[in-house]
Design a protein around this motif. Structure first.
Motif, PDB file in Angstrom:
ATOM      1  N   ILE A  78       0.837  -1.209   0.000  1.00 49.31           N
ATOM      2  CA  ILE A  78       0.000   0.000   0.000  1.00 49.31           C
ATOM      3  C   ILE A  78       0.867   1.253   0.000  1.00 49.31           C
ATOM      4  N   LEU A  79       1.942   1.254   0.781  1.00 48.84           N
ATOM      5  CA  LEU A  79       2.853   2.403   0.768  1.00 48.84           C
ATOM      6  C   LEU A  79       3.489   2.579  -0.604  1.00 48.84           C
ATOM      7  N   GLY A  80       3.799   1.491  -1.282  1.00 48.31           N
ATOM      8  CA  GLY A  80       4.351   1.579  -2.628  1.00 48.31           C
ATOM      9  C   GLY A  80       3.369   2.183  -3.612  1.00 48.31           C
ATOM     10  N   ILE A  81       2.102   1.813  -3.487  1.00 47.10           N
ATOM     11  CA  ILE A  81       1.069   2.391  -4.354  1.00 47.10           C
ATOM     12  C   ILE A  81       0.924   3.884  -4.081  1.00 47.10           C
ATOM     13  N   PHE A  82       0.939   4.258  -2.799  1.00 46.53           N
ATOM     14  CA  PHE A  82       0.883   5.684  -2.459  1.00 46.53           C
ATOM     15  C   PHE A  82       2.079   6.430  -3.045  1.00 46.53           C
ATOM     16  N   ALA A  83       3.251   5.800  -3.038  1.00 50.43           N
ATOM     17  CA  ALA A  83       4.442   6.448  -3.590  1.00 50.43           C
ATOM     18  C   ALA A  83       4.303   6.657  -5.089  1.00 50.43           C
ATOM     19  N   LEU A  84       3.697   5.701  -5.781  1.00 50.16           N
ATOM     20  CA  LEU A  84       3.509   5.852  -7.226  1.00 50.16           C
ATOM     21  C   LEU A  84       2.578   7.005  -7.562  1.00 50.16           C
ATOM     22  N   TYR A  85       1.494   7.119  -6.812  1.00 47.52           N
ATOM     23  CA  TYR A  85       0.499   8.143  -7.114  1.00 47.52           C
ATOM     24  C   TYR A  85       0.763   9.471  -6.395  1.00 47.52           C
ATOM     25  N   GLY A  86       1.497   9.439  -5.297  1.00 50.59           N
ATOM     26  CA  GLY A  86       1.703  10.644  -4.510  1.00 50.59           C
ATOM     27  C   GLY A  86       2.774  11.571  -5.037  1.00 50.59           C
ATOM     28  N   GLY A  87       3.745  11.022  -5.710  1.00 50.05           N
ATOM     29  CA  GLY A  87       4.812  11.851  -6.253  1.00 50.05           C
ATOM     30  C   GLY A  87       5.985  11.968  -5.301  1.00 50.05           C
ATOM     31  N   ALA A  88       6.932  12.806  -5.689  1.00 46.51           N
ATOM     32  CA  ALA A  88       8.188  12.930  -4.958  1.00 46.51           C
ATOM     33  C   ALA A  88       8.013  13.516  -3.562  1.00 46.51           C
ATOM     34  N   GLY A  89       7.044  14.369  -3.373  1.00 46.03           N
ATOM     35  CA  GLY A  89       6.832  14.976  -2.062  1.00 46.03           C
ATOM     36  C   GLY A  89       6.486  13.952  -0.981  1.00 46.03           C
ATOM     37  N   TRP A  90       5.732  12.944  -1.360  1.00 46.52           N
ATOM     38  CA  TRP A  90       5.326  11.917  -0.393  1.00 46.52           C
ATOM     39  C   TRP A  90       6.457  10.956  -0.057  1.00 46.52           C
ATOM     40  N   LEU A  91       7.485  10.898  -0.892  1.00 43.97           N
ATOM     41  CA  LEU A  91       8.582   9.977  -0.622  1.00 43.97           C
ATOM     42  C   LEU A  91       9.311  10.315   0.671  1.00 43.97           C
ATOM     43  N   LEU A  92       9.323  11.583   1.053  1.00 43.48           N
ATOM     44  CA  LEU A  92       9.961  11.983   2.308  1.00 43.48           C
ATOM     45  C   LEU A  92       9.265  11.347   3.515  1.00 43.48           C
ATOM     46  N   VAL A  93       8.006  11.020   3.374  1.00 42.28           N
ATOM     47  CA  VAL A  93       7.248  10.395   4.446  1.00 42.28           C
ATOM     48  C   VAL A  93       7.210   8.876   4.283  1.00 42.28           C
ATOM     49  N   LEU A  94       7.018   8.420   3.051  1.00 42.94           N
ATOM     50  CA  LEU A  94       6.783   7.004   2.807  1.00 42.94           C
ATOM     51  C   LEU A  94       8.031   6.136   2.940  1.00 42.94           C
ATOM     52  N   VAL A  95       9.167   6.624   2.513  1.00 43.22           N
ATOM     53  CA  VAL A  95      10.387   5.822   2.587  1.00 43.22           C
ATOM     54  C   VAL A  95      10.782   5.536   4.039  1.00 43.22           C
ATOM     55  N   PRO A  96      10.839   6.528   4.930  1.00 40.97           N
ATOM     56  CA  PRO A  96      11.146   6.199   6.324  1.00 40.97           C
ATOM     57  C   PRO A  96      10.087   5.290   6.962  1.00 40.97           C
ATOM     58  N   ALA A  97       8.818   5.482   6.608  1.00 44.03           N
ATOM     59  CA  ALA A  97       7.769   4.614   7.144  1.00 44.03           C
ATOM     60  C   ALA A  97       7.985   3.173   6.693  1.00 44.03           C
ATOM     61  N   ALA A  98       8.339   2.983   5.438  1.00 44.95           N
ATOM     62  CA  ALA A  98       8.588   1.638   4.928  1.00 44.95           C
ATOM     63  C   ALA A  98       9.800   1.000   5.602  1.00 44.95           C
TER      64      ALA A  98
END
Length: 54
Positions: A17-37
């Motif tokens: 689910i975090l990977g799907i959010f990263a695909l649709y969220g864009g680069a800005g969300w990666l700052l949140v999603l990568v540490p969460a993953a």
């Protein structure tokens, strides 16, 4: 199904689910999603690493 298998299945679903959010969220969300993953991955596999050191 053992508790360990349920935990790993649940964490796999969360990482997908975090990977799907990263695909649709864009680069800005990666700052949140990568540490969460990374935290989720370490929390589920950290016990395996601790057991393998003994």
């Amino acid at each position: 199904m053992s508790a360990d298998a349920k935990r790993k299945y649940g964490s796999t679903m969360v990482l997908i689910i975090l990977g799907i959010f990263a695909l649709y969220g864009g680069a800005g969300w990666l700052l949140v999603l990568v540490p969460a993953a990374v935290v989720i991955w370490y929390a589920t596999s950290g016990a395996d690493f601790k057991r393998s050191r003994n």
